[in-house]
Design a protein around this motif. Sequence first.
Motif, mmCIF file in Angstrom:
data_model
loop_
_atom_site.group_PDB
_atom_site.id
_atom_site.type_symbol
_atom_site.label_atom_id
_atom_site.label_comp_id
_atom_site.label_asym_id
_atom_site.label_seq_id
_atom_site.Cartn_x
_atom_site.Cartn_y
_atom_site.Cartn_z
ATOM 1 N N GLU A 141 0.839 -1.209 0.000
ATOM 2 C CA GLU A 141 0.000 0.000 0.000
ATOM 3 C C GLU A 141 0.867 1.249 0.000
ATOM 4 O OE1 GLU A 141 -3.447 2.130 2.777
ATOM 5 O OE2 GLU A 141 -2.881 0.039 3.126
ATOM 6 N N LEU A 142 1.944 1.247 0.800
ATOM 7 C CA LEU A 142 2.860 2.378 0.796
ATOM 8 C C LEU A 142 3.545 2.550 -0.563
ATOM 9 C CD1 LEU A 142 4.746 2.328 4.228
ATOM 10 C CD2 LEU A 142 3.291 4.147 3.334
ATOM 11 N N GLU A 143 3.877 1.428 -1.183
ATOM 12 C CA GLU A 143 4.619 1.468 -2.445
ATOM 13 C C GLU A 143 3.733 1.933 -3.597
ATOM 14 O OE1 GLU A 143 7.950 -1.277 -4.569
ATOM 15 O OE2 GLU A 143 6.108 -2.292 -3.905
ATOM 16 N N SER A 144 2.437 1.557 -3.554
ATOM 17 C CA SER A 144 1.555 1.840 -4.688
ATOM 18 C C SER A 144 0.898 3.213 -4.604
ATOM 19 C CB SER A 144 0.461 0.765 -4.768
ATOM 20 O OG SER A 144 -0.318 0.754 -3.575
ATOM 21 N N THR A 145 1.050 3.913 -3.505
ATOM 22 C CA THR A 145 0.439 5.233 -3.356
ATOM 23 C C THR A 145 1.502 6.244 -2.995
ATOM 24 O OG1 THR A 145 -0.019 4.954 -0.987
ATOM 25 C CG2 THR A 145 -1.695 4.140 -2.509
ATOM 26 N N SER A 146 1.053 7.486 -2.923
ATOM 27 C CA SER A 146 1.968 8.561 -2.537
ATOM 28 C C SER A 146 1.920 8.812 -1.037
ATOM 29 C CB SER A 146 1.590 9.854 -3.283
ATOM 30 O OG SER A 146 0.248 10.216 -2.986
ATOM 31 N N ALA A 147 1.255 7.902 -0.301
ATOM 32 C CA ALA A 147 1.116 8.088 1.143
ATOM 33 C C ALA A 147 2.464 8.034 1.833
ATOM 34 C CB ALA A 147 0.187 7.025 1.722
ATOM 35 N N VAL A 148 2.626 8.882 2.848
ATOM 36 C CA VAL A 148 3.838 8.890 3.645
ATOM 37 C C VAL A 148 3.765 7.811 4.712
ATOM 38 C CG1 VAL A 148 5.261 10.274 5.222
ATOM 39 C CG2 VAL A 148 4.189 11.339 3.223
ATOM 40 N N THR A 149 2.553 7.517 5.167
ATOM 41 C CA THR A 149 2.389 6.548 6.246
ATOM 42 C C THR A 149 1.052 5.828 6.105
ATOM 43 O OG1 THR A 149 2.274 6.289 8.659
ATOM 44 C CG2 THR A 149 1.364 8.298 7.745
ATOM 45 N N VAL A 150 0.986 4.625 6.640
ATOM 46 C CA VAL A 150 -0.272 3.887 6.799
ATOM 47 C C VAL A 150 -0.325 3.404 8.246
ATOM 48 C CG1 VAL A 150 -0.442 3.132 4.393
ATOM 49 C CG2 VAL A 150 0.778 1.708 6.060
ATOM 50 N N SER A 151 -1.536 3.284 8.772
ATOM 51 C CA SER A 151 -1.657 2.868 10.175
ATOM 52 C C SER A 151 -2.871 1.976 10.347
ATOM 53 C CB SER A 151 -1.764 4.100 11.083
ATOM 54 O OG SER A 151 -2.941 4.833 10.781
ATOM 55 N N GLU A 152 -2.894 1.300 11.479
ATOM 56 C CA GLU A 152 -3.997 0.406 11.798
ATOM 57 C C GLU A 152 -4.010 0.171 13.302
ATOM 58 O OE1 GLU A 152 -3.379 -3.414 10.104
ATOM 59 O OE2 GLU A 152 -1.463 -3.751 11.126
ATOM 60 N N LEU A 153 -5.168 -0.327 13.773
ATOM 61 C CA LEU A 153 -5.271 -0.785 15.150
ATOM 62 C C LEU A 153 -5.142 -2.295 15.146
ATOM 63 C CD1 LEU A 153 -8.218 1.382 16.558
ATOM 64 C CD2 LEU A 153 -5.760 1.742 16.810
ATOM 65 N N THR A 154 -4.247 -2.796 15.962
ATOM 66 C CA THR A 154 -4.000 -4.232 15.992
ATOM 67 C C THR A 154 -3.833 -4.676 17.447
ATOM 68 O OG1 THR A 154 -2.600 -6.003 15.120
ATOM 69 C CG2 THR A 154 -1.498 -3.957 15.769
#
Length: 402
Positions: A129-142
């Motif tokens: 997801e980080l590689e395919s978008t221009s997003a600087v960060t991704v996050s989640e609750l785990t």
Amino acid sequence: MWSRERRKTQRKLARLYVLVGVLLAFLLAVLMHSSVLRQGQAIIVERAASEAGLIVELTSGFVRAYSVFGARHPDGKLPNPAIFRAEALKNVEQGIRDGGRFSTGVVGLPGREIRNVAEDEHMRELLDELESTSAVTVSELTVKNGQDTHRSLWAFKATEQACADCHNAIQNRTGADKWEVGDLLGAQVVDQNIDTALANVNKTALVQAVLLFIAVLAIWLCCLYLTNQRRLNRKLKLLATTDPLTGCINRRELYERVNRFKKRTNGAVLMLDLDKFKQINDTHGHDAGDEVIRHFTSSVRASLRATDWIARLGGEEFVVWLPDVTPAEAMSIAERFRIGAEQAIVVSDDHVIKYTVSIGLHIVQNQTPDLFDAWMKSADEHLYRAKQNGRNRVAWDTGQAL
């Protein structure tokens, strides 16, 4: 029997109203709990993301410092950023530890190892997801070690050609496998334990929901109480001002209304008395007598105007006040009452009962209301004369023009 059924119905309605209040309070409490919980979680996640960003900035600062230091090493070797980043992470982790709430590390794409290769499928999905978008960060609750955790991945991308060339040289990449500007080299993972924070939010949401439930239910019950008190007050007032058998106003209410007169007035006072009523009671019973009284007052009230009054003075005796009528109109109304009674038929226990009424009429012309007792006395004297003259008739002051 009717009264018992009515009380039973009222108790059922009261229980239903209480149940509606409980359900309403519960629904609002659930909505409050959900809203507070959702807002609290959003604030915690936002704060966690902000703190993670600071940790990443701190790490990057260490990496740049070690890289500059290494580049000036006497042996002239090009520093390996991964080595310095690992050293930087150690220092960062030592600086950010807060009761075990934070941990950080580096993860690389499969085949592009930096420090730790993403071996599980879910981590690879986040990196993709980080590689395919221009997003600087991704996050989640785990969940980590059985506790709620906010996990964020911060991209390491080749921002310029020198950066890509450096990494290609370190990892001996050539040809199609070479890093290019914009490629994702890996990511820094920041895990933050938010289990305690979420538990506190849950407690806050629960307390506020319970308080709201109690408040709404209390307000609802207070409203029910006030409504019931208002209904009881109306009922008490009705009992105090009306005759329970006929629904006519009683003597007390009659004088209360008279006392509210403010000026001289015109009209007529009628005294009405059912003829030989004791005989009806003795022959057919008091229940039949009550039925006759109800029938008579119902027929009289049906022909009165909104401004007219009929009051039961007691037994079979009534007084009617007709404001703003001429003598001729008053006589016509009284005669209509007499004829209506004469033609009435009451059926009680398969017995057909006929009755008549005698009426005394007093005309009021531009007089003050403090003379109301005198008006009634005059009408009562005319009533007595009607009785003496054979009953079932209207008597009035023959000296007054009709």
